[in-house]
Design a protein around this motif. Structure first.
Motif, PDB file in Angstrom:
ATOM      1  N   ILE A 184       0.863  -1.178   0.000  1.00 26.41           N
ATOM      2  CA  ILE A 184       0.000   0.000   0.000  1.00 26.41           C
ATOM      3  C   ILE A 184       0.900   1.228   0.000  1.00 26.41           C
ATOM      4  CG2 ILE A 184      -1.869   1.232   1.165  1.00 26.41           C
ATOM      5  CD1 ILE A 184      -2.865  -1.451   0.445  1.00 26.41           C
ATOM      6  N   GLY A 185       0.879   1.971  -1.110  1.00 25.73           N
ATOM      7  CA  GLY A 185       1.718   3.158  -1.251  1.00 25.73           C
ATOM      8  C   GLY A 185       2.931   2.876  -2.115  1.00 25.73           C
ATOM      9  N   ALA A 186       2.978   3.505  -3.288  1.00 25.10           N
ATOM     10  CA  ALA A 186       4.130   3.336  -4.187  1.00 25.10           C
ATOM     11  C   ALA A 186       4.927   4.635  -4.204  1.00 25.10           C
ATOM     12  CB  ALA A 186       3.667   2.943  -5.593  1.00 25.10           C
ATOM     13  N   GLY A 187       5.384   5.058  -3.027  1.00 21.75           N
ATOM     14  CA  GLY A 187       6.134   6.311  -2.913  1.00 21.75           C
ATOM     15  C   GLY A 187       7.583   6.051  -2.544  1.00 21.75           C
ATOM     16  N   GLY A 188       8.094   6.835  -1.587  1.00 25.62           N
ATOM     17  CA  GLY A 188       9.497   6.732  -1.202  1.00 25.62           C
ATOM     18  C   GLY A 188       9.843   5.401  -0.559  1.00 25.62           C
ATOM     19  N   ASP A 225      -2.045   2.492  -5.074  1.00 21.37           N
ATOM     20  CA  ASP A 225      -1.735   3.913  -4.906  1.00 21.37           C
ATOM     21  C   ASP A 225      -2.703   4.685  -5.796  1.00 21.37           C
ATOM     22  OD1 ASP A 225       1.253   5.509  -4.012  1.00 21.37           O
ATOM     23  OD2 ASP A 225      -0.458   6.563  -4.890  1.00 21.37           O
ATOM     24  N   PHE A 226      -3.366   5.678  -5.229  1.00 26.34           N
ATOM     25  CA  PHE A 226      -4.368   6.419  -6.007  1.00 26.34           C
ATOM     26  C   PHE A 226      -3.820   7.746  -6.528  1.00 26.34           C
ATOM     27  CE2 PHE A 226      -4.871   7.368  -1.518  1.00 26.34           C
ATOM     28  CZ  PHE A 226      -4.850   8.753  -1.507  1.00 26.34           C
ATOM     29  N   ASP A 227      -2.535   7.995  -6.287  1.00 24.16           N
ATOM     30  CA  ASP A 227      -1.909   9.270  -6.643  1.00 24.16           C
ATOM     31  C   ASP A 227      -1.310   9.204  -8.052  1.00 24.16           C
ATOM     32  OD1 ASP A 227      -1.298  11.844  -6.000  1.00 24.16           O
ATOM     33  OD2 ASP A 227       0.022  11.344  -4.315  1.00 24.16           O
ATOM     34  N   THR A 228      -0.924  10.367  -8.567  1.00 26.52           N
ATOM     35  CA  THR A 228      -0.166  10.406  -9.820  1.00 26.52           C
ATOM     36  C   THR A 228       1.264  10.845  -9.518  1.00 26.52           C
ATOM     37  OG1 THR A 228      -0.923  12.665 -10.184  1.00 26.52           O
ATOM     38  CG2 THR A 228      -2.148  10.934 -11.310  1.00 26.52           C
ATOM     39  N   VAL A 229       2.170  10.526 -10.421  1.00 23.61           N
ATOM     40  CA  VAL A 229       3.584  10.871 -10.229  1.00 23.61           C
ATOM     41  C   VAL A 229       3.761  12.383 -10.410  1.00 23.61           C
ATOM     42  CG1 VAL A 229       5.949  10.479 -11.007  1.00 23.61           C
ATOM     43  CG2 VAL A 229       4.282   8.602 -11.102  1.00 23.61           C
ATOM     44  N   ASP A 230       4.380  12.996  -9.397  1.00 23.31           N
ATOM     45  CA  ASP A 230       4.641  14.426  -9.417  1.00 23.31           C
ATOM     46  C   ASP A 230       6.152  14.633  -9.524  1.00 23.31           C
ATOM     47  OD1 ASP A 230       3.332  17.208  -8.658  1.00 23.31           O
ATOM     48  OD2 ASP A 230       5.216  17.075  -7.531  1.00 23.31           O
ATOM     49  N   VAL A 231       6.543  15.771 -10.120  1.00 21.26           N
ATOM     50  CA  VAL A 231       7.982  16.001 -10.303  1.00 21.26           C
ATOM     51  C   VAL A 231       8.724  16.029  -8.967  1.00 21.26           C
ATOM     52  CG1 VAL A 231       7.875  18.544 -10.327  1.00 21.26           C
ATOM     53  CG2 VAL A 231       9.668  17.352 -11.619  1.00 21.26           C
ATOM     54  N   THR A 232       8.048  16.452  -7.883  1.00 19.17           N
ATOM     55  CA  THR A 232       8.702  16.491  -6.563  1.00 19.17           C
ATOM     56  C   THR A 232       8.932  15.088  -5.996  1.00 19.17           C
ATOM     57  OG1 THR A 232       6.569  16.666  -5.399  1.00 19.17           O
ATOM     58  CG2 THR A 232       7.672  18.729  -5.972  1.00 19.17           C
ATOM     59  N   GLU A 265       8.855  -4.954 -16.366  1.00 21.30           N
ATOM     60  CA  GLU A 265      10.089  -4.947 -17.159  1.00 21.30           C
ATOM     61  C   GLU A 265      11.245  -5.536 -16.360  1.00 21.30           C
ATOM     62  OE1 GLU A 265      11.107  -1.101 -18.732  1.00 21.30           O
ATOM     63  OE2 GLU A 265       9.199  -0.963 -19.795  1.00 21.30           O
ATOM     64  N   LEU A 266      11.254  -5.239 -15.068  1.00 24.70           N
ATOM     65  CA  LEU A 266      12.326  -5.739 -14.209  1.00 24.70           C
ATOM     66  C   LEU A 266      12.261  -7.254 -14.081  1.00 24.70           C
ATOM     67  CD1 LEU A 266      14.614  -5.355 -12.138  1.00 24.70           C
ATOM     68  CD2 LEU A 266      12.882  -4.832 -10.420  1.00 24.70           C
ATOM     69  N   ASN A 267      11.041  -7.789 -13.905  1.00 17.66           N
ATOM     70  CA  ASN A 267      10.920  -9.248 -13.757  1.00 17.66           C
ATOM     71  C   ASN A 267       9.583  -9.774 -14.276  1.00 17.66           C
ATOM     72  OD1 ASN A 267      11.080 -11.905 -13.136  1.00 17.66           O
ATOM     73  ND2 ASN A 267      11.702 -11.600 -11.002  1.00 17.66           N
ATOM     74  N   PRO A 268       9.584 -10.335 -15.493  1.00 19.82           N
ATOM     75  CA  PRO A 268       8.341 -10.874 -16.059  1.00 19.82           C
ATOM     76  C   PRO A 268       7.796 -12.072 -15.281  1.00 19.82           C
ATOM     77  CG  PRO A 268      10.074 -10.681 -17.720  1.00 19.82           C
ATOM     78  CD  PRO A 268      10.722 -10.468 -16.387  1.00 19.82           C
ATOM     79  N   ASP A 269       8.625 -12.682 -14.393  1.00 20.03           N
ATOM     80  CA  ASP A 269       8.138 -13.798 -13.563  1.00 20.03           C
ATOM     81  C   ASP A 269       7.094 -13.332 -12.549  1.00 20.03           C
ATOM     82  OD1 ASP A 269      10.037 -15.387 -14.756  1.00 20.03           O
ATOM     83  OD2 ASP A 269      11.382 -15.488 -13.025  1.00 20.03           O
ATOM     84  N   THR A 270       7.149 -12.050 -12.192  1.00 20.52           N
ATOM     85  CA  THR A 270       6.265 -11.524 -11.149  1.00 20.52           C
ATOM     86  C   THR A 270       5.000 -10.946 -11.774  1.00 20.52           C
ATOM     87  OG1 THR A 270       8.100 -11.034  -9.650  1.00 20.52           O
ATOM     88  CG2 THR A 270       6.084  -9.782  -9.307  1.00 20.52           C
ATOM     89  N   THR A 271       3.854 -11.409 -11.280  1.00 23.34           N
ATOM     90  CA  THR A 271       2.573 -10.833 -11.709  1.00 23.34           C
ATOM     91  C   THR A 271       2.351  -9.552 -10.918  1.00 23.34           C
ATOM     92  OG1 THR A 271       1.697 -13.035 -12.096  1.00 23.34           O
ATOM     93  CG2 THR A 271       0.082 -11.260 -11.854  1.00 23.34           C
ATOM     94  N   VAL A 272       2.109  -8.453 -11.616  1.00 27.94           N
ATOM     95  CA  VAL A 272       1.901  -7.180 -10.935  1.00 27.94           C
ATOM     96  C   VAL A 272       0.465  -6.702 -11.191  1.00 27.94           C
ATOM     97  CG1 VAL A 272       2.757  -4.845 -10.541  1.00 27.94           C
ATOM     98  CG2 VAL A 272       4.323  -6.623 -11.340  1.00 27.94           C
ATOM     99  N   THR A 273      -0.255  -6.474 -10.108  1.00 25.60           N
ATOM    100  CA  THR A 273      -1.643  -6.021 -10.208  1.00 25.60           C
ATOM    101  C   THR A 273      -1.751  -4.604  -9.652  1.00 25.60           C
ATOM    102  OG1 THR A 273      -2.338  -8.305  -9.832  1.00 25.60           O
ATOM    103  CG2 THR A 273      -4.020  -6.589  -9.582  1.00 25.60           C
ATOM    104  N   PRO A 274      -1.920  -3.596 -10.519  1.00 23.81           N
ATOM    105  CA  PRO A 274      -2.048  -2.232 -10.016  1.00 23.81           C
ATOM    106  C   PRO A 274      -3.474  -1.938  -9.546  1.00 23.81           C
ATOM    107  CG  PRO A 274      -2.012  -2.226 -12.423  1.00 23.81           C
ATOM    108  CD  PRO A 274      -1.934  -3.662 -11.989  1.00 23.81           C
ATOM    109  N   VAL A 275      -3.577  -1.221  -8.424  1.00 22.97           N
ATOM    110  CA  VAL A 275      -4.881  -0.764  -7.920  1.00 22.97           C
ATOM    111  C   VAL A 275      -4.790   0.757  -7.804  1.00 22.97           C
ATOM    112  CG1 VAL A 275      -6.542  -0.866  -6.026  1.00 22.97           C
ATOM    113  CG2 VAL A 275      -5.206  -2.908  -6.630  1.00 22.97           C
ATOM    114  N   GLY A 276      -5.519   1.451  -8.669  1.00 18.35           N
ATOM    115  CA  GLY A 276      -5.392   2.907  -8.745  1.00 18.35           C
ATOM    116  C   GLY A 276      -6.381   3.675  -7.894  1.00 18.35           C
ATOM    117  N   SER A 277      -7.201   2.948  -7.138  1.00 14.28           N
ATOM    118  CA  SER A 277      -8.164   3.630  -6.261  1.00 14.28           C
ATOM    119  C   SER A 277      -7.793   3.350  -4.807  1.00 14.28           C
ATOM    120  CB  SER A 277      -9.578   3.118  -6.536  1.00 14.28           C
ATOM    121  OG  SER A 277      -9.615   1.721  -6.344  1.00 14.28           O
TER     122      SER A 277
END
Ligand SMILES: [Zn+2]
Length: 246
Positions: free
Chosen positions: A31-35, A56-63, A90-102
């Protein structure tokens, strides 16, 4: 699964094909794709965990780019969960990645926690932290919790899948203690990197079973003095989150 890819795991004492296979079968909810989430997600994917659910429900900001090393300049303005998923695949096709944007709330949050083998709290507000802790208490799932601000970081593991240990809320009682955000206070870029990397270490140990997890203690990192401290955590029998559960 490529044996070569994980050769440096398989060369470890205590980490054999069985541990790598266990990792391959495991799901982590982050939960949280930040720092904190950036290094945690990168290491978990690189290590060959089976599935990453990235919320993560946020968008990438330049900061963000000063510390959120999962993202590049081209990601600015994109939803974080989706941008993260692209880089991790791209880093690892073996890993299934499920994004949740809400924002995962209530029953949805509990359902996501129930499907995970380990949960990583990489958020920056008490409301979400308490809700996630409550869901982990209810679903009896291990919770790896990290925080970083200014020049300070902290890490704790709560083995809520086992009886008798403390939960996050045993440690932090008052919602009034508003968690300070990086926005107004600043944060030295690598400090969340240090803590997020430690979160990946603990999550990998839990998911693979290669070594015991460092539960029941709070680790505090002071980057100014390069000082590390540990506090032993005790369960609070009157805790509003876990008091009735255990
Ligand atoms: Zn508790």
């Amino acid at each position: 699964m490529s044996v070569d890819r994980y050769a440096r795991h398989l060369a470890l004492a205590g980490f054999g094909a069985a541990e790598q296979a266990r990792l391959r079968a495991a799901t982590a909810l982050v939960i949280g794709a930040g720092g904190l989430g950036s290094p945690a997600l990168l290491y978990l994917a690189a290590a060959g965990i089976g599935e990453l659910v990235v919320s993560d429900f946020d968008t990438v900001d330049v900061t963000n780019l000063q510390r959120q090393v999962l993202f590049t300049v081209a990601d600015v303005g994109r939803p974080k969960a989706e941008a993260a998923a692209g880089h991790l695949r791209e880093l690892n096709p073996d890993t299934t990645v499920t994004p949740v944007g809400s924002r995962l709330l209530d029953a949805e949050l509990l359902a996501a926690v129930r499907q995970a083998d380990v949960v990583l709290d990489c958020t920056d507000n008490f409301g979400t932290r308490f809700a996630l802790n409550q869901a982990c208490v209810q679903a009896r799932k291990p919770l790896v919790s990290g925080a970083a601000i200014r020049y300070e970081g902290q890490l704790a593991v709560f083995r809520l899948d086992r009886p008798g240990g403390p939960c996050y809320r045993c440690l932090w009682q008052e919602e009034a203690e508003e968690l300070e955000s990086c926005r107004g206070n600043g944060v030295l870029g690598p400090v969340p990197g240090v803590i997020g990397s430690l979160m990946a270490v603990e999550a990998l140990k839990i998911a693979s079973g290669c070594a015991p997890s460092a539960d029941g203690k709070l680790v505090l990192y002071d980057a100014v003095e390069n000082d590390w401290r540990q506090l032993k955590l005790e369960r609070d029998p009157a805790c509003p989150a876990c008091g009735a559960e255990q």
